[in-house]
Scaffold this active site. Structure first.
Site, mmCIF file in Angstrom:
data_model
loop_
_atom_site.group_PDB
_atom_site.id
_atom_site.type_symbol
_atom_site.label_atom_id
_atom_site.label_comp_id
_atom_site.label_asym_id
_atom_site.label_seq_id
_atom_site.Cartn_x
_atom_site.Cartn_y
_atom_site.Cartn_z
ATOM 1 N N LYS A 66 -0.508 1.538 6.694
ATOM 2 C CA LYS A 66 -1.148 0.879 5.566
ATOM 3 C C LYS A 66 -1.365 1.965 4.525
ATOM 4 C CE LYS A 66 -5.158 -1.855 4.178
ATOM 5 N NZ LYS A 66 -6.527 -2.288 4.487
ATOM 6 N N HIS A 121 -13.885 -8.391 1.791
ATOM 7 C CA HIS A 121 -12.791 -7.574 1.254
ATOM 8 C C HIS A 121 -13.368 -6.345 0.576
ATOM 9 C CE1 HIS A 121 -9.352 -6.611 -1.389
ATOM 10 N NE2 HIS A 121 -10.212 -6.599 -2.374
ATOM 11 N N HIS A 135 -13.316 -1.411 7.416
ATOM 12 C CA HIS A 135 -14.058 -0.715 6.360
ATOM 13 C C HIS A 135 -15.429 -0.181 6.724
ATOM 14 C CE1 HIS A 135 -10.861 -1.845 3.694
ATOM 15 N NE2 HIS A 135 -11.047 -3.132 3.933
#
Ligand SMILES: *[C@@H]1O[C@H](CO)[C@@H](O)[C@H](O)[C@H]1NC(C)=O
Length: 156
Positions: free
Chosen positions: A72, A152, A35
Site C-alpha cells: 500500500k 477513514h 490507523h
C-alpha cells in the site's frame, strides 16, 4: 396503492439499518487496524515495514476477496487511544473540514502524534518485499466519521 407507501419505506429503512450497521462496524474495524497504534514499538523505517506487513496481511485475512498481495502506497498510524480519536467526530474534539474533493470530514482541534509510512518500492511490488520510509509528525488529523465512528483517515 397510497397505503403501501409508508410500510415499504419503513421496510427499506429497516433493511438499510440492518445492512448499514455491519458495514459501519466493518469499516470501523478496518480503521482501527490500519490507523490506530497507541503504543508503537518505534517510529522508524523498521517500525513502518513491520507494522505495514502486519496490517496488510490482516486486511487480506479479513477480506473475502483479497486483491493482489502488493504494497500500500501510504498509510498513517495515529499514536493515541481510540477515545481521543473518536472525540474528533464530536463537537468537543473536532470541526467540519472540506477536503479538496469537496467531501465533508472532521479535522481535530488538537494535534496527534502520527507516523506516516510511505512505500519506497515500485508499484506492484509483492507485499513481502515492500520497504517503507517513515515520516513522524505531531499535527492535526482529518478523518471521516459515520455515527460517531471514525471510518477513514485522510492522507495529505
Ligand atoms: C506525543 O509524543 C511525545 C513524545 O513521546 C509525548 O511526550 C507527548 O505527550 C505526545 N503527545 C500527545 C498529544 O500524544
Amino acid at each position: 396503492m397510497a397505503l403501501k407507501g409508508p410500510p415499504v419505506l419503513l421496510l427499506l429503512a429497516a433493511a438499510l439499518v440492518l445492512l448499514g450497521a455491519p458495514a459501519t462496524a466493518d469499516q470501523y474495524q478496518k480503521f482501527l487496524l490500519q490507523h490506530v497504534d497507541a503504543n508503537p514499538t518505534g517510529r522508524n523505517d523498521k517500525y513502518c515495514t513491520k507494522q505495514m506487513h502486519y496490517v496488510l496481511n490482516e486486511l487480506r485475512r479479513l477480506d473475502p476477496n483479497p486483491g493482489k498481495n502488493t504494497c500500500k502506497k501510504i498509510n498513517t498510524f495515529i499514536h493515541a487511544n481510540i477515545n481521543a480519536i473518536r472525540a474528533v467526530c464530536t463537537k468537543g474534539g473536532g470541526t467540519d473540514y472540506q477536503t479538496k474533493s469537496n467531501q465533508i470530514m472532521r479535522q481535530s482541534l488538537h494535534k496527534f502524534n502520527i507516523t506516516t509510512c510511505i512505500c519506497t518500492s515500485r508499484e506492484g511490488t509483492p507485499l513481502k518485499k515492500c520497504k517503507y520510509q517513515t515520516a513522524a509528525d505531531f499535527r492535526m488529523i482529518v478523518i471521516a466519521c459515520n455515527d460517531g465512528f471514525p471510518m477513514h483517515f485522510e492522507e495529505s
